[in-house]
Every structure is written in structure tokens, then in C-alpha cells.
Design a protein around this motif. Structure first.
Motif, PDB file in Angstrom:
ATOM      1  N   UNK A 199       0.661  -1.612   0.136  1.00  0.00           N
ATOM      2  CA  UNK A 199      -0.073  -0.323  -0.124  1.00  0.00           C
ATOM      3  C   UNK A 199       1.052   0.989  -0.236  1.00  0.00           C
ATOM      4  N   UNK A 200       2.087   0.808   0.585  1.00  0.00           N
ATOM      5  CA  UNK A 200       2.963   2.540   0.680  1.00  0.00           C
ATOM      6  C   UNK A 200       3.316   2.963  -0.049  1.00  0.00           C
ATOM      7  N   UNK A 201       3.436   2.017  -1.589  1.00  0.00           N
ATOM      8  CA  UNK A 201       3.829   1.919  -2.848  1.00  0.00           C
ATOM      9  C   UNK A 201       3.001   2.676  -3.796  1.00  0.00           C
ATOM     10  N   UNK A 202       1.418   2.061  -3.664  1.00  0.00           N
ATOM     11  CA  UNK A 202       0.328   2.788  -3.967  1.00  0.00           C
ATOM     12  C   UNK A 202       0.699   4.450  -3.981  1.00  0.00           C
ATOM     13  N   UNK A 203       0.098   5.015  -5.184  1.00  0.00           N
ATOM     14  CA  UNK A 203      -0.121   6.558  -5.088  1.00  0.00           C
ATOM     15  C   UNK A 203      -1.641   6.811  -5.345  1.00  0.00           C
ATOM     16  N   UNK A 204      -1.807   6.429  -3.967  1.00  0.00           N
ATOM     17  CA  UNK A 204      -3.365   7.238  -3.834  1.00  0.00           C
ATOM     18  C   UNK A 204      -3.728   7.634  -3.266  1.00  0.00           C
ATOM     19  N   UNK A 205      -4.815   8.930  -4.100  1.00  0.00           N
ATOM     20  CA  UNK A 205      -5.166   9.806  -3.511  1.00  0.00           C
ATOM     21  C   UNK A 205      -6.483  10.474  -3.631  1.00  0.00           C
ATOM     22  N   UNK A 240     -19.219   0.901 -10.537  1.00  0.00           N
ATOM     23  CA  UNK A 240     -18.788   2.152  -9.897  1.00  0.00           C
ATOM     24  C   UNK A 240     -17.692   1.859  -8.924  1.00  0.00           C
ATOM     25  N   UNK A 241     -17.626   1.257  -8.109  1.00  0.00           N
ATOM     26  CA  UNK A 241     -16.759   1.087  -6.908  1.00  0.00           C
ATOM     27  C   UNK A 241     -15.677   0.476  -7.923  1.00  0.00           C
ATOM     28  N   UNK A 242     -15.568  -0.054  -8.365  1.00  0.00           N
ATOM     29  CA  UNK A 242     -14.648  -0.264  -9.096  1.00  0.00           C
ATOM     30  C   UNK A 242     -13.940   1.145  -9.791  1.00  0.00           C
ATOM     31  N   UNK A 243     -13.827   1.698 -10.451  1.00  0.00           N
ATOM     32  CA  UNK A 243     -13.781   2.649 -10.877  1.00  0.00           C
ATOM     33  C   UNK A 243     -13.288   3.681 -10.137  1.00  0.00           C
ATOM     34  N   UNK A 244     -14.165   3.651  -8.736  1.00  0.00           N
ATOM     35  CA  UNK A 244     -13.632   4.879  -7.864  1.00  0.00           C
ATOM     36  C   UNK A 244     -12.506   4.333  -7.249  1.00  0.00           C
ATOM     37  N   UNK A 245     -12.594   3.096  -7.253  1.00  0.00           N
ATOM     38  CA  UNK A 245     -10.763   2.633  -6.882  1.00  0.00           C
ATOM     39  C   UNK A 245      -9.788   2.969  -7.856  1.00  0.00           C
ATOM     40  N   UNK A 275      -6.510   5.832  -7.037  1.00  0.00           N
ATOM     41  CA  UNK A 275      -5.052   5.132  -7.574  1.00  0.00           C
ATOM     42  C   UNK A 275      -4.693   3.812  -7.179  1.00  0.00           C
ATOM     43  N   UNK A 276      -5.871   2.656  -6.619  1.00  0.00           N
ATOM     44  CA  UNK A 276      -5.990   1.325  -6.500  1.00  0.00           C
ATOM     45  C   UNK A 276      -5.791   0.301  -7.828  1.00  0.00           C
ATOM     46  N   UNK A 284      -7.005  -2.545  -0.894  1.00  0.00           N
ATOM     47  CA  UNK A 284      -8.437  -1.545   0.832  1.00  0.00           C
ATOM     48  C   UNK A 284      -8.548  -1.862   2.260  1.00  0.00           C
ATOM     49  N   UNK A 285      -7.861  -3.382   2.228  1.00  0.00           N
ATOM     50  CA  UNK A 285      -7.920  -2.802   3.636  1.00  0.00           C
ATOM     51  C   UNK A 285      -7.425  -2.134   4.332  1.00  0.00           C
ATOM     52  N   UNK A 286      -6.104  -1.610   3.970  1.00  0.00           N
ATOM     53  CA  UNK A 286      -5.040  -0.970   4.789  1.00  0.00           C
ATOM     54  C   UNK A 286      -5.673   0.014   5.551  1.00  0.00           C
ATOM     55  N   UNK A 287      -6.505   0.878   4.635  1.00  0.00           N
ATOM     56  CA  UNK A 287      -7.569   2.070   4.983  1.00  0.00           C
ATOM     57  C   UNK A 287      -8.850   2.407   4.797  1.00  0.00           C
ATOM     58  N   UNK A 288      -8.926   0.940   4.259  1.00  0.00           N
ATOM     59  CA  UNK A 288     -10.871   0.686   4.171  1.00  0.00           C
ATOM     60  C   UNK A 288     -11.237  -0.504   4.698  1.00  0.00           C
ATOM     61  N   UNK A 289     -10.325  -0.909   6.334  1.00  0.00           N
ATOM     62  CA  UNK A 289     -10.634  -2.481   6.612  1.00  0.00           C
ATOM     63  C   UNK A 289     -12.165  -2.309   7.435  1.00  0.00           C
ATOM     64  N   UNK A 290     -12.407  -2.052   7.721  1.00  0.00           N
ATOM     65  CA  UNK A 290     -14.321  -1.826   8.455  1.00  0.00           C
ATOM     66  C   UNK A 290     -14.982  -1.487   7.033  1.00  0.00           C
TER      67      UNK A 290
END
Length: 210
Positions: free
Chosen positions: A65-71, A106-111, A115-116, A128-134
Motif C-alpha cells: 500500500x505504501x508503494x501505491x499512489x493513493x490520492x 462504479x466501485x471499481x471505477x472509484x477505486x 489510485x488502487x 483496501x484493507x489497509x485504509x478501508x478495513x471497516x
């Protein structure tokens, strides 16, 4: 006291201090993983042969996850997705299964917009589990209903429940783990004044459909 005895005592003290430090570090690492993954930590432990194996897996997720460009999303993009989601919910009245398929898309598009990577469902869950586990239990529930529907037609109420689960994931992703979820949730699920009525799940209903 003989020199050799002093050396043995010093070595033993170093080993004791080192072991204590290791336990402290391991405890902190485990606590960080529990705080990061929440219920996903317990799920990972159940799926692996030992907590250590599970923690290695979860740590690898954090590294990836740290290597991904999540924005974060700009407000204009959030508004566009909120409007698209509202349209999907309105479609639920006449095409429940079609609306659920669109919600999944739409969920896949939003991911991807965040940047996922979206190369596969299992990898989506891991990332997704790293920041959206709940939100993952909702994603699993909605996706499982959609998969079952492809094999055997599910009821409208099953589709409605899937939409509720997908909406939880949508709002979590749209607002980055709940930040501002209330305002965007209202925009995404509000009544657009087209003569339809919305239930607690946000999907449109007509007449006596309760």
C-alpha cells in the motif's frame, strides 16, 4: 568475583534486555496491525496457520500500500460520482439486478480513480484493507450477492441489501474512510424530486413497495 563469571552475568543481562526489547517491539507491531486492520486482523489470523503468518501477510499489505499512489478526489470528481450513484439508485426501481451490477462497476471505477489497482477482486480486498478495513465486510457481502445472482436469481430484497452494502463502501471510498461521509452520503442518496420515495438503504421505491 572471577572475570569469567562477570562476563557470563553481563551476557545474560544483555540477553534478558534484548528479549524484553523484542517483546516490546513485537507487541507494538501487533498493536499497530490491530489498529490498522481492525476486524481484518482477526479474519487473517483465522485464515492462516498462526498469528505470525497472518501478521506477515498484513505487513506485506502495508508495504504494498505504501508503494501505491493513493490520492484524494477533488470536489468536482466527488460530485460526479455522487450524481452517478444517485442515478444508479433510481434505476433500482425497474432494474434491481442491473443497478447492483452498475454499483459494482462504479466501485471499481472509484477505486481506480483513487489510485488502487483493480486487477482482481481478492487483490482489491487486500489493498483496501489497509485504509478501508471497516468497509470490507460490506464489499464482501455485496459482491457475494452479485456472484450468487449470476448463478441463481436472487430476490429484489437480496438486491436491496446488496445495494446497502455497496453504498457503505462507496461512501467510505468517496470520502476517504468516512471523512465528510455524512454530507456526501446525503448528496449521493437524496431524493431528486422525481416522484420516487427512498427507503433507509437509499434505493428508490414507488407506491406501496415497502
Amino acid at each position: 568475583m572471577p572475570t569469567w563469571l562477570v562476563i557470563i552475568i553481563v551476557i545474560a543481562a544483555i540477553l534478558v534486555v534484548g528479549a524484553a526489547a523484542w517483546f516490546v517491539i513485537e507487541g507494538q507491531r501487533r498493536r499497530r496491525l490491530r489498529e490498522t486492520f481492525g476486524p481484518e486482523y482477526d479474519r487473517a489470523v483465522k485464515e492462516h496457520e498462526s498469528p505470525r503468518e497472518a501478521e506477515r501477510e498484513l505487513s506485506s499489505r502495508v508495504k504494498r500500500h505504501s508503494d501505491l499512489d493513493i490520492r484524494p478526489l477533488p470536489e468536482t470528481t466527488k460530485d460526479r460520482y455522487a450524481q452517478e450513484w444517485a442515478l444508479i439508485q433510481e434505476q433500482f426501481v425497474d432494474r434491481p439486478s442491473g443497478a447492483v451490477v452498475e454499483a459494482d462497476r462504479v466501485l471499481v471505477s472509484l477505486m481506480a480513480e483513487r489510485g488502487y489497482p483493480t486487477e482482481g477482486y481478492d487483490q482489491q480486498l487486500a489493498d483496501l484493507s489497509v485504509r478501508h478495513a471497516n468497509a470490507l465486510r460490506h464489499y464482501r457481502a455485496g459482491h457475494d450477492t452479485l456472484v450468487r445472482h449470476r448463478e441463481s436469481e436472487m430476490s429484489t430484497e437480496d438486491m436491496r441489501e446488496a445495494m446497502k452494502h455497496y453504498r457503505e463502501v462507496f461512501e467510505d471510498l468517496l470520502t476517504d474512510a468516512g471523512e465528510g461521509a455524512e454530507s456526501h452520503g446525503k448528496q449521493a442518496t437524496g431524493n431528486r424530486g422525481n416522484g420516487t420515495r427512498r427507503g433507509d438503504d437509499g434505493t428508490a421505491r414507488r407506491g406501496s413497495d415497502r
